[in-house]
Design a protein around this motif. Structure first.
Motif, PDB file in Angstrom:
ATOM      1  N   MET A   1       0.855  -1.198   0.000  1.00 25.98           N
ATOM      2  CA  MET A   1       0.000   0.000   0.000  1.00 25.98           C
ATOM      3  C   MET A   1       0.886   1.242   0.000  1.00 25.98           C
ATOM      4  N   THR A   2       0.540   2.215  -0.861  1.00 26.44           N
ATOM      5  CA  THR A   2       1.344   3.418  -0.968  1.00 26.44           C
ATOM      6  C   THR A   2       1.197   4.274   0.266  1.00 26.44           C
ATOM      7  N   ALA A   3       2.288   4.785   0.789  1.00 28.87           N
ATOM      8  CA  ALA A   3       2.236   5.673   1.949  1.00 28.87           C
ATOM      9  C   ALA A   3       1.550   6.973   1.565  1.00 28.87           C
ATOM     10  N   SER A   4       0.770   7.532   2.490  1.00 25.49           N
ATOM     11  CA  SER A   4      -0.051   8.708   2.187  1.00 25.49           C
ATOM     12  C   SER A   4       0.576   9.988   2.733  1.00 25.49           C
ATOM     13  N   LEU A   5       1.846  10.222   2.419  1.00 22.26           N
ATOM     14  CA  LEU A   5       2.491  11.498   2.747  1.00 22.26           C
ATOM     15  C   LEU A   5       2.381  12.360   1.502  1.00 22.26           C
ATOM     16  N   THR A   6       1.346  13.212   1.432  1.00 15.72           N
ATOM     17  CA  THR A   6       0.980  13.883   0.185  1.00 15.72           C
ATOM     18  C   THR A   6       1.528  15.295   0.068  1.00 15.72           C
ATOM     19  N   GLU A   7       1.978  15.909   1.135  1.00 10.01           N
ATOM     20  CA  GLU A   7       2.483  17.273   1.062  1.00 10.01           C
ATOM     21  C   GLU A   7       3.992  17.277   0.870  1.00 10.01           C
ATOM     22  N   PRO A   8       4.494  17.864  -0.236  1.00 13.81           N
ATOM     23  CA  PRO A   8       5.946  17.955  -0.413  1.00 13.81           C
ATOM     24  C   PRO A   8       6.547  18.765   0.750  1.00 13.81           C
ATOM     25  N   LEU A   9       7.618  18.240   1.327  1.00 17.03           N
ATOM     26  CA  LEU A   9       8.221  18.933   2.466  1.00 17.03           C
ATOM     27  C   LEU A   9       9.721  18.691   2.489  1.00 17.03           C
ATOM     28  N   THR A  10      10.388  19.491   3.312  1.00 19.24           N
ATOM     29  CA  THR A  10      11.816  19.315   3.535  1.00 19.24           C
ATOM     30  C   THR A  10      12.008  18.770   4.932  1.00 19.24           C
ATOM     31  N   LEU A  11      12.676  17.644   5.018  1.00 18.58           N
ATOM     32  CA  LEU A  11      12.819  16.914   6.275  1.00 18.58           C
ATOM     33  C   LEU A  11      14.290  16.809   6.637  1.00 18.58           C
ATOM     34  N   LEU A  12      14.595  17.050   7.902  1.00 17.64           N
ATOM     35  CA  LEU A  12      15.958  16.881   8.396  1.00 17.64           C
ATOM     36  C   LEU A  12      16.035  15.579   9.183  1.00 17.64           C
ATOM     37  N   LEU A  13      16.922  14.699   8.762  1.00 18.85           N
ATOM     38  CA  LEU A  13      17.126  13.426   9.440  1.00 18.85           C
ATOM     39  C   LEU A  13      18.433  13.498  10.220  1.00 18.85           C
ATOM     40  N   VAL A  14      18.335  13.356  11.545  1.00 19.12           N
ATOM     41  CA  VAL A  14      19.510  13.406  12.416  1.00 19.12           C
ATOM     42  C   VAL A  14      19.765  11.980  12.903  1.00 19.12           C
ATOM     43  N   GLU A  15      20.704  11.306  12.272  1.00 17.09           N
ATOM     44  CA  GLU A  15      20.934   9.884  12.546  1.00 17.09           C
ATOM     45  C   GLU A  15      22.385   9.548  12.225  1.00 17.09           C
ATOM     46  N   ASP A  16      23.113   8.975  13.205  1.00 14.99           N
ATOM     47  CA  ASP A  16      24.527   8.659  12.986  1.00 14.99           C
ATOM     48  C   ASP A  16      24.735   7.262  12.432  1.00 14.99           C
ATOM     49  N   ASP A  17      23.685   6.448  12.412  1.00 11.56           N
ATOM     50  CA  ASP A  17      23.812   5.075  11.911  1.00 11.56           C
ATOM     51  C   ASP A  17      23.448   5.069  10.428  1.00 11.56           C
ATOM     52  N   ASP A  18      24.427   4.668   9.571  1.00 17.65           N
ATOM     53  CA  ASP A  18      24.195   4.691   8.131  1.00 17.65           C
ATOM     54  C   ASP A  18      23.044   3.781   7.727  1.00 17.65           C
ATOM     55  N   GLY A  19      22.957   2.607   8.348  1.00 14.22           N
ATOM     56  CA  GLY A  19      21.911   1.661   7.992  1.00 14.22           C
ATOM     57  C   GLY A  19      20.525   2.183   8.315  1.00 14.22           C
ATOM     58  N   ASP A  20      20.378   2.769   9.514  1.00 11.58           N
ATOM     59  CA  ASP A  20      19.073   3.311   9.899  1.00 11.58           C
ATOM     60  C   ASP A  20      18.697   4.495   9.008  1.00 11.58           C
ATOM     61  N   ALA A  21      19.679   5.329   8.679  1.00  7.19           N
ATOM     62  CA  ALA A  21      19.400   6.462   7.807  1.00  7.19           C
ATOM     63  C   ALA A  21      18.973   5.989   6.421  1.00  7.19           C
ATOM     64  N   PHE A  22      19.661   4.974   5.882  1.00  4.30           N
ATOM     65  CA  PHE A  22      19.310   4.423   4.579  1.00  4.30           C
ATOM     66  C   PHE A  22      17.889   3.865   4.596  1.00  4.30           C
ATOM     67  N   LEU A  23      17.521   3.194   5.688  1.00  7.08           N
ATOM     68  CA  LEU A  23      16.189   2.611   5.801  1.00  7.08           C
ATOM     69  C   LEU A  23      15.120   3.705   5.743  1.00  7.08           C
ATOM     70  N   LEU A  50      19.092  23.843  10.807  1.00  5.33           N
ATOM     71  CA  LEU A  50      17.744  24.083  11.344  1.00  5.33           C
ATOM     72  C   LEU A  50      17.271  25.487  10.972  1.00  5.33           C
ATOM     73  N   THR A  51      16.944  25.660   9.707  1.00  7.95           N
ATOM     74  CA  THR A  51      16.444  26.925   9.193  1.00  7.95           C
ATOM     75  C   THR A  51      14.926  26.845   9.041  1.00  7.95           C
ATOM     76  N   GLY A  52      14.329  27.939   8.606  1.00  6.48           N
ATOM     77  CA  GLY A  52      12.889  27.968   8.405  1.00  6.48           C
ATOM     78  C   GLY A  52      12.411  27.056   7.306  1.00  6.48           C
ATOM     79  N   ALA A  53      13.346  26.572   6.463  1.00  5.71           N
ATOM     80  CA  ALA A  53      12.953  25.668   5.380  1.00  5.71           C
ATOM     81  C   ALA A  53      12.644  24.269   5.883  1.00  5.71           C
ATOM     82  N   ILE A  54      13.120  23.915   7.065  1.00  7.50           N
ATOM     83  CA  ILE A  54      12.892  22.590   7.626  1.00  7.50           C
ATOM     84  C   ILE A  54      11.497  22.539   8.244  1.00  7.50           C
TER      85      ILE A  54
END
Length: 378
Positions: A1-23, A50-54
């Protein structure tokens, strides 16, 4: 089933684990509108991002340069506009609960994440953030409104009267809803010699600028009266103040002043481009003759205003009012009340009752002020 995240947005991912970030990146690719993801590995790398674009931040609580809720608190401080979700491990679920209590919109256990859950969690977090910000703005607006009301109440006049030989009643209805002050102003001051001085005025226009100007005019009038000034000298000083304080040269002010002698048998009035006062003298209702005395303030720099001498008799009432009263439609009629209608209404009632007058005229968008003084001659 397709995920229903319909609004284009800019997301900041803070994650030091490469595998978790890739997932996380792969799962969000399945959304209807995949977000733009900025990936950082530490709190140090997070700060400049962490600017207003996030719009949303996914933050792991186990970073090389931050432990526990330290990274979350920094994110909340630097990006109060963004929705924040915390990423935790299975054994750290209790930390996720603490993170929500600290201000995060939600938390996710990494081992339970799938595309649908992740997209839904981000969408719900953003909606909760919008609701939180709306509630915050509402609270701030209520606080500002309360402070403004306190300020306005402090600017309303308190009559300076001594003894019980003179009674005063006032009504003040600003045209703008939600405010206590408009461009109309009124005041009463008894000077040391026993004379009663009253004023009512109307700054043309509506809004906070006119309200502020009306307050300035009233306070200036009171100060001048207490300093012993009256007559044309007082009016020319008020005219100079108006010209200095007004926001535009076309703004003018009408007013009516009266000085009642200490024996309460006589009044000297100046009606400055203003509606004529209403006088009830020994039971007879009429308007003050000889009005106006001259033009409004703020129009002619060389204006002069004649004095109107008014014998008061043994028992009398004087009502000063602004044009919001006579320009309002009388209840059930389309035409304005007018001065003649006002006199007729008072004659019907047999006396001046301010509440009844207001009740009998229709609603008006204009400011409305009434000042009634009653007395008995010595």
């Amino acid at each position: 089933m397709t995920a229903s995240l319909t609004e284009p947005l800019t997301l900041l991912l803070v994650e030091d684990d490469d595998g978790d970030a890739f997932l996380v990146e792969e799962l969000l690719k399945e959304a209807e509108a995949p977000p733009r993801i900025i990936w950082v590995r530490s709190l140090r790398e997070t700060r400049p991002r962490l600017t207003g674009a996030i719009q949303c931040v996914l933050v792991d609580l186990t970073l090389p340069d931050a432990s526990g809720l330290e990274a979350l608190r920094e994110v909340l401080r630097l990006a109060p506009h963004a929705a924040v979700l915390v990423l935790t491990g299975l054994r750290d679920a209790h930390v996720g609960v603490a993170a929500v209590q600290a201000g995060a919109q939600d938390y996710l256990v990494k081992q339970d994440i799938d595309a649908r859950l992740l997209a839904r969690a981000i969408r719900y977090a953003m909606e909760r953030k919008r609701a939180d910000l709306a509630q915050l703005r509402l609270v701030e607006a209520e606080l500002i409104a309360k402070e403004n009301a306190r300020l306005e109440r402090g600017l309303l006049p308190v009559a300076l009267l001594r003894g019980d030989r003179v009674e005063q009643s006032t009504r003040y209805l600003p045209g703008n809803q939600g405010t206590l002050l408009g461009g109309d102003f009124l005041d009463t001051v008894q000077t040391p010699d026993g004379a009663i001085n009253v004023v009512i005025g109307d700054v043309c226009g509506h809004g906070p600028d006119e309200a502020a100007l009306g307050v300035a005019m009233r306070i200036a009038w009171r100060t001048l009266v207490l300093a012993g000034h009256n007559g044309e000298r007082l009016l020319h000083t008020l005219d100079a103040l108006l010209r200095a304080e007004r926001k535009a040269p076309e703004i003018f002010t009408t007013l009516c002043t009266a000085t009642i002698t200490p024996d309460l048998r006589h009044a000297r009035m100046r009606v400055v481009g203003h509606p004529p006062p209403l006088l009830v003298r020994d039971g007879v209702v009429d308007v003050v003759d000889g009005t106006p005395s001259g033009p409004p303030l703020g129009i002619f720099s060389d204006a002069a205003w004649k004095v109107i001498d008014v014998p008061l008799g043994a028992e009398w009432s004087i009502m000063l009012y602004t044009d919001g009263l006579i320009e309002a439609a009388r209840g059930g009629h389309d035409r304005p009340l007018g001065v003649e209608g006002l006199v007729e209404l008072v004659r019907e009632h047999g006396s001046i009752d301010l509440d009844r007058l207001i009740e009998h005229v229709g609603t008006t968008d204009d400011d409305l002020a009434l000042l009634l003084v009653r007395g008995r001659g010595a």
